[in-house]
Scaffold this motif. Structure first.
Motif, short mmCIF file in Angstrom:
data_model
loop_
_atom_site.label_atom_id
_atom_site.label_comp_id
_atom_site.label_asym_id
_atom_site.label_seq_id
_atom_site.Cartn_x
_atom_site.Cartn_y
_atom_site.Cartn_z
N SER A 41 80.39 -19.20 56.65
CA SER A 41 79.77 -20.00 57.70
C SER A 41 78.53 -20.32 57.79
O SER A 41 77.73 -19.47 57.60
CB SER A 41 80.36 -19.29 58.94
N ALA A 42 78.08 -21.30 58.42
CA ALA A 42 76.73 -21.87 58.56
C ALA A 42 75.94 -21.01 59.47
O ALA A 42 74.87 -20.86 59.69
CB ALA A 42 76.54 -23.44 58.90
N GLN A 43 76.71 -20.15 60.44
CA GLN A 43 75.86 -19.20 61.46
C GLN A 43 75.51 -18.18 60.94
O GLN A 43 74.68 -17.54 61.22
CB GLN A 43 77.10 -19.04 62.44
N TYR A 44 76.02 -17.79 59.66
CA TYR A 44 75.87 -16.47 58.94
C TYR A 44 74.48 -16.53 58.65
O TYR A 44 74.07 -17.13 57.52
CB TYR A 44 76.71 -16.27 57.88
N GLN A 45 73.49 -15.67 58.81
CA GLN A 45 72.11 -15.39 58.46
C GLN A 45 71.82 -14.04 57.95
O GLN A 45 72.58 -13.02 58.82
CB GLN A 45 71.23 -15.87 59.37
N ASP A 46 70.82 -13.57 57.32
CA ASP A 46 70.73 -12.10 56.83
C ASP A 46 69.97 -11.41 58.29
O ASP A 46 70.06 -10.23 58.02
CB ASP A 46 69.48 -12.06 55.73
N ASP A 47 69.66 -12.07 59.26
CA ASP A 47 68.99 -11.49 60.13
C ASP A 47 69.81 -11.53 61.40
O ASP A 47 69.61 -11.20 62.78
CB ASP A 47 67.40 -12.43 60.76
N SER A 48 71.24 -11.80 61.31
CA SER A 48 72.21 -11.67 62.23
C SER A 48 72.37 -10.15 62.78
O SER A 48 72.12 -9.45 61.85
CB SER A 48 73.50 -12.37 62.06
N VAL A 49 73.04 -10.21 63.98
CA VAL A 49 73.26 -8.82 64.32
C VAL A 49 74.34 -8.25 63.36
O VAL A 49 74.49 -6.70 63.23
CB VAL A 49 73.58 -8.62 65.76
N GLY A 50 75.31 -8.84 62.46
CA GLY A 50 76.22 -8.25 61.72
C GLY A 50 75.69 -7.57 60.54
O GLY A 50 76.27 -6.85 59.70
N THR A 51 74.57 -8.10 60.04
CA THR A 51 73.59 -7.31 58.90
C THR A 51 72.45 -6.59 59.35
O THR A 51 71.82 -6.19 58.40
CB THR A 51 73.44 -8.58 57.93
N ALA A 52 72.18 -6.38 60.45
CA ALA A 52 71.01 -5.87 61.21
C ALA A 52 71.52 -4.26 61.45
O ALA A 52 72.19 -3.90 62.37
CB ALA A 52 70.36 -6.29 62.35
N PHE A 53 71.41 -3.38 60.44
CA PHE A 53 72.00 -1.77 60.63
C PHE A 53 70.95 -0.92 61.24
O PHE A 53 69.55 -1.24 60.62
CB PHE A 53 72.55 -1.45 59.23
N PHE A 54 71.19 0.06 61.97
CA PHE A 54 70.18 1.16 62.25
C PHE A 54 70.82 2.25 62.66
O PHE A 54 72.16 2.57 62.37
CB PHE A 54 69.63 0.45 63.68
N LEU A 55 70.18 3.31 62.96
CA LEU A 55 70.67 4.63 63.13
C LEU A 55 70.86 5.05 64.62
O LEU A 55 70.09 4.31 65.33
CB LEU A 55 69.99 5.80 62.71
N ASP A 56 71.61 5.95 65.03
CA ASP A 56 71.87 6.23 66.42
C ASP A 56 70.62 6.74 67.11
O ASP A 56 70.41 6.73 68.32
CB ASP A 56 73.27 7.14 66.60
N LYS A 57 69.70 7.28 66.46
CA LYS A 57 68.49 8.06 66.95
C LYS A 57 67.75 6.70 67.67
O LYS A 57 66.98 6.88 68.20
CB LYS A 57 67.79 8.65 65.85
N ASP A 58 67.83 5.59 67.09
CA ASP A 58 67.23 4.22 67.71
C ASP A 58 67.67 3.82 69.03
O ASP A 58 67.30 2.87 69.45
CB ASP A 58 67.12 3.26 66.51
N LEU A 59 68.89 4.20 69.32
CA LEU A 59 69.37 3.85 70.44
C LEU A 59 68.85 4.57 71.97
O LEU A 59 69.57 5.81 72.27
CB LEU A 59 71.02 4.10 70.49
N TYR A 60 67.81 4.23 72.25
CA TYR A 60 67.48 4.86 73.39
C TYR A 60 66.53 3.79 74.27
O TYR A 60 65.81 2.75 73.85
CB TYR A 60 66.34 5.94 73.15
N PRO A 61 66.28 4.00 75.74
CA PRO A 61 65.63 3.15 76.59
C PRO A 61 64.03 2.96 75.83
O PRO A 61 63.47 4.11 75.57
CB PRO A 61 65.49 3.58 77.91
#
Length: 246
Positions: free
Chosen positions: A19-39
């Motif tokens: 799909s033309a919408q798919y990009q390397d910076d899309s949220v589907g390929t932006a991975f992180f760890l649960d320790k990064d989930l904080y206000p």
């Protein structure tokens, strides 16, 4: 019921890449760890808009062939020019939906209408008492551009029974979703865009303990952790849905 994401992630990424919408910076390929989930946490993200194809009523969707063996009829009826990028996306989605199941991995099951998706989720979860959740963001400019976002609040969502059904929009002329059973910790995250265009809404973040080996070695290297050692998180695009028991 198998829950591993290994083959599922690889199949979905391969199909959505058409799909033309798919990009390397899309949220589907932006991975992180649960320790990064904080206000106060900040991430550069790109929440693409939902695919343009309309959702069809079940009766109409069921009347249209959905099989690689009938690809020429499909392209003619939709209509999609043979040899076009759209035709390549159709072929890729059909191939992903028809891929042979991997031992120990929950197979992808594709649906072609909202009613079929709800029925499939109810069947997998064993009850019709279910609800759907999705990333919903609004913007004063109509689109959520790639930018730095600050997490304003983070709240866990209860997942009754521990499992859920994830349905991901696939590149196709009308709404087709690939669904699978999964387990994850799910969070609703309020975000504020750095450019001030994001007005309101929440993004869903899912943290999977079984992401390896569906996520590439390079992604783990960027995260600075060993593959399979810790849960890996990602935000859901605006055109994906999670189904859970009430």
């Amino acid at each position: 019921m198998a829950r591993s994401l290994s083959a599922l992630l690889l199949l979905l990424v391969a199909a959505v890449a058409a799909s033309a919408q798919y990009q390397d910076d899309s949220v589907g390929t932006a991975f992180f760890l649960d320790k990064d989930l904080y206000p106060g946490s900040k991430m550069t993200l790109h929440f693409t808009l939902a695919a343009a194809g309309a959702a069809l009523p079940r009766a109409l969707a069921d009347a249209i062939p959905f099989a690689s063996a009938r690809i020429q009829e499909i392209l003619s009826r939709l209509p999609v020019p043979a040899g076009s990028p759209a035709a390549a996306a159709v072929r890729s989605t059909l191939a992903a939906c028809e891929a042979a199941p991997v031992p120990g991995v929950e197979a992808l099951r594709c649906v072609t209408s909202p009613d079929s998706m709800a029925d499939l989720a109810a069947s997998i979860l064993g009850t019709r008492n279910i609800r759907a959740a999705a990333t919903k963001l609004t913007s004063t400019e109509g689109a959520t551009t790639r930018q730095e976002y600050t997490m304003v609040s983070v709240r866990p969502l209860p997942v009754a029974g521990g499992d859920m059904v994830a349905c991901h929009r696939m590149p196709y002329p009308y709404a087709v979703f690939a669904c699978h059973a999964t387990t994850a910790a799910v969070y609703a995250v309020s975000l504020a865009g750095a450019d001030g265009t994001t007005a309101k809404g929440e993004a869903l973040a899912a943290c999977h303990a079984d992401a390896f080996p569906g996520i590439s070695q390079s992604a783990y290297e960027k995260l600075g952790v060993e593959p399979g050692s810790v849960p890996v998180c990602h935000f859901l695009p605006q055109d994906s849905m999670l189904w859970m028991r009430n």
